[in-house]
Motif scaffolding. Structure first.
Motif: not given
Length: 746
Positions: A286-291, A293-300, A323-328
């Motif tokens: 699940g964590l891999k799939a979250w990372a 993902r393109r577009g908006h990610r919900r906080d985990l 983060m705002p630039d699409g990173g995390f």
């Protein structure tokens, strides 16, 4: 017909006129006839010469004006040419590129710097060029650098949209990292002025400064991250590692060198798989799939366990945020001590909960016992008051009968004192019953529109004789206000305040009145007593508390003001006290006003005293009372006034007796509680059905609001026990004085 052609030029006309004049002169000179005809021709010739001369002068003036206008026109043309030349020179000296379009969006002029950075556009600028064509040229220029994701057609459409604004300023990026700022302004005549300013140096300087700030911020962020207690690592929009702090290296127990920069998140996660165990809803997949993902990610937020196999486990709370630039960014917070403390607290809490539950059971049992005791007390007070009021009513009636029948002054005085003592007992019982109901919270409230005139009028009749015995003038100021309150409870409050004032005043007057204030009616009772010290003004509302119990033989249990306070709280009414030592006291109850003026009652304090010994000879009274002692007392009292009384112990016996006698009594006194079967209200309803409107009163020791409402609904008036001889006498007197028996009770 004229001598000259008007279409000829002035010079030709003049020449013709001269030749005509010369010819006429010759003919005159050569003619031998000097008659009048010749002279007339001469005069005509002279006039023609004058006209020619005038025409010639006009022509000369016209020619002068023409020459002057031509001279001025030449000067104006020279000035316009000079101004245009100056304007062109001035525009050319402007450092920015300048262009002027007219109201029809056609190019009027431009300087050499306009579009100089767009070489393939500058050479195609001509006066008369349409603005849309100019924008099309710029959009297709090879020097134009388009913004990311924008086509040339889109750029051209956006540029034309900006042209609709009266003022706009924007930057345009050119090839070779050059920038120009375009400012477009609308003129008063509807034209457009465009200025192009080279801002390459400014933008490059700002970029260098921004890079320095970013570098400085990065160093500050790095220092800040290294001082955080959490381990932090950041990834770009492609999921590649770009930074971390020292605490993250400590958690991993291995350094993250420069070679790790650019490592993909999923690769790092697989490499560190043996170090962490997921304990919650989140797992590695699940964590891999979250990372990824393109577009908006919900906080985990989830927890992982480190070192479970070695026995030196650590618990981390992991937070993953975009983060705002699409990173995390992912942070690790060590919560081992908090979880150990929470576990210890949970164990302690469970122990405390077991102890609290046991204690709660004990308190619940004690509370239930207290409630049962309180309910038992309330039931006892209600039953005791009812049972006490019954014999007390009989005692008052017997003593009243003795007072009416005796002719000895000493016995009459003793009987009067006994009645007063019984009245005091009645007051004490009523106060105990009221305070018990208010404390239990089981008071039945009936809030409705209540005319104050009715309450104050009845209190004037009741309290004025009491005040007169102490030499006090009791004054009620008439009022027309109606308020929203429980009429029974409100009357009780005012009655207690008036009785308290009469009991404790040193003066000779007590005033009762109503003030209107902000949509509220404040009922005030004012006395001229000794006043109440400020430190004791709260104490007087406590039950069984009297500041000076021995004053003027006041007596009482000290419950009157306690009842007032509790009743005010139950009804939500305001309670006011103002008092000064030596100047008396002012008590007030504030009640909301609900209607306009109504009939004002004028208190008549003599009504009760006039009815104390009525003459009721010939009046037939039918009494239904199941208490033999009370019935005997009422019989002695009523018969002492000259009336005839017929008694029945219950409703069924009373109806049977009326049927056997075959008469309609003048008045009925019916007890409410008659044992099994029909109650007093039902019997009165039966009597009305049988005899029509009858003069009747219900008598009862029940003082509940429910009975009050039932009486109002049935339109039956209530006389409460212990019976007041004055109240009974007043009722019977109205029947005797009425032309239609029974009409007063309807």
């Amino acid at each position: 017909m004229t001598l000259i052609d008007p279409s000829d030029t002035p010079e030709r006309q003049t020449a013709k006129l001269l030749r005509i004049a010369e010819s006429l002169m010759r003919r005159v000179e050569q003619s031998p006839d000097h008659s009048n005809l010749a002279y007339a021709q001469f005069e005509r010739a002279a006039r023609l010469e004058g006209e020619v001369r005038q025409r010639t002068a006009d022509l000369e003036r016209t020619l002068d004006l023409l020459h002057e206008s031509n001279a001025r026109l030449a000067e104006s043309i020279e000035e316009a040419q000079a101004a245009q030349s100056n304007l062109a020179e001035a525009i050319e000296t402007v450092e920015e590129g300048f262009a002027l379009f007219d109201a029809d969006d056609r190019l009027v002029l431009n300087n050499s710097r306009f579009c100089t950075d767009l070489g393939d556009v500058a050479g195609r600028l001509r006066p008369g060029l349409l603005f849309a064509d100019y924008v099309d040229l710029v959009s297709r220029s090879q020097s134009l650098e388009l913004p990311d994701g924008q086509t040339r057609n889109e750029w051209r459409a956006r540029r034309l949209l900006r042209h609709a604004d009266s003022h706009t300023t924007f930057n345009v990026r050119l090839s070779l990292d050059r920038w120009i700022q375009v400012s477009e302004h609308r003129t008063t005549s509807g034209g457009t002025v465009i200025l192009q300013t080279d801002v390459t140096r400014v933008i490059r300087s700002e970029r260098r400064e921004r890079d320095r700030l970013i570098d400085r911020r990065a160093r500050i962020e790095r220092a800040t991250l290294d001082h955080l207690a959490q381990g932090v690592c950041t990834f770009d929009r492609d999921g590649k590692l770009v930074g971390w702090n020292a605490q993250m290296e400590a958690i991993l127990a291995r350094p993250l060198g420069a070679r790790q920069i650019g490592s993909r998140f999923d690769q790092l996660l697989d490499r560190l798989a043996d170090m962490f165990t997921f304990t919650g809803h989140m797992d590695r997949t699940g964590l891999k799939a979250w990372a990824a993902r393109r577009g908006h990610r919900r906080d985990l937020q989830f927890e992982v366990l480190q070192g479970a196999e070695t026995g030196t486990h650590r618990i981390y709370t992991v937070s993953a945020q975009q983060m705002p630039d699409g990173g995390f960014v992912i942070s690790f917070t060590d919560v081992t001590s908090e979880r150990d403390s929470a576990r210890a607290l949970r164990d302690l809490n469970e122990t405390l909960e077991r102890r609290v539950a046991a204690r709660t059971d004990e308190l619940g049992a004690a509370l239930d016992e207290a409630r049962r005791a309180n309910a038992s007390k309330t039931r006892f007070m209600a039953a005791a008051s009812h049972d006490l009021l019954q014999p007390l009513s009989a005692a008052k009636l017997f003593v009243s009968a003795i007072e009416d029948r005796t002719e000895e002054a000493e016995i009459g005085e003793v009987a009067g004192k006994a009645i007063a003592a019984l009245a005091s007992v009645e007051t004490f019982i009523e106060a105990l019953l009221d305070i018990s109901k208010l404390d239990s919270g089981r008071v039945e409230l009936s809030v409705e529109d209540t005319p104050l005139s009715a309450i104050l009028g009845s209190l004037a009749l009741e309290m004025t004789p009491l005040a007169a015995t102490k030499g006090i003038t009791l004054t009620f100021v008439p009022t027309t206000l109606s308020v929203c309150s429980d009429p029974v409870l409100l009357r009780r409050m005012i009655q207690n305040l008036v009785a308290n004032a009469i009991r404790h005043t040193d003066g000779d007057r007590v005033l009762v009145g109503v003030r209107r204030e902000d949509g509220q009616a404040r009922i005030e009772v004012v006395d001229k007593g000794p006043g109440i010290p400020a430190e004791h003004q709260k104490d007087i509302f406590r039950e069984f508390h009297q500041l000076v119990p021995h004053r003027s033989g006041a007596g009482g249990l000290g419950l009157g003001l306690a009842i007032v306070e509790r009743a005010a709280d139950s009804l939500g009414h305001g309670l006011m006290l103002r008092s000064e030592l030596g100047r008396g006291s002012r008590f007030g109850v504030t009640v909301p006003i609900v209607s306009g003026p109504g009939p004002a009652a004028t208190p008549n304090s003599d009504a009760a005293t006039h009815a104390s010994r009525p003459a009721l000879s010939g009046l037939v009274v039918f009494l239904v009372e199941n208490d033999a002692e009370v019935a005997r007392g009422i019989t002695l009292m009523v018969e002492g006034w000259g009336a005839d009384l017929i008694h029945a112990p219950d409703a069924e016996a009373g109806l049977q007796l009326l049927e056997d006698l075959g008469i309609a009594p003048d008045v009925f006194l019916v007890d409410y509680q008659l044992g099994d079967g029909m109650d007093g209200l039902e019997m009165i309803d039966h009597l009305r059905a049988q005899f029509g409107p009858v003069a009747a009163r219900l008598i009862s020791a029940d003082r509940s609001s429910a009975l009050q409402r039932a009486c109002e609904a049935a339109q039956v008036r209530l006389i409460q026990k212990p019976l007041s001889a004055e109240e009974v006498a007043a009722f019977l007197s109205t029947v005797v004085g009425s032309p239609v028996p029974g009409a007063a009770a309807s």
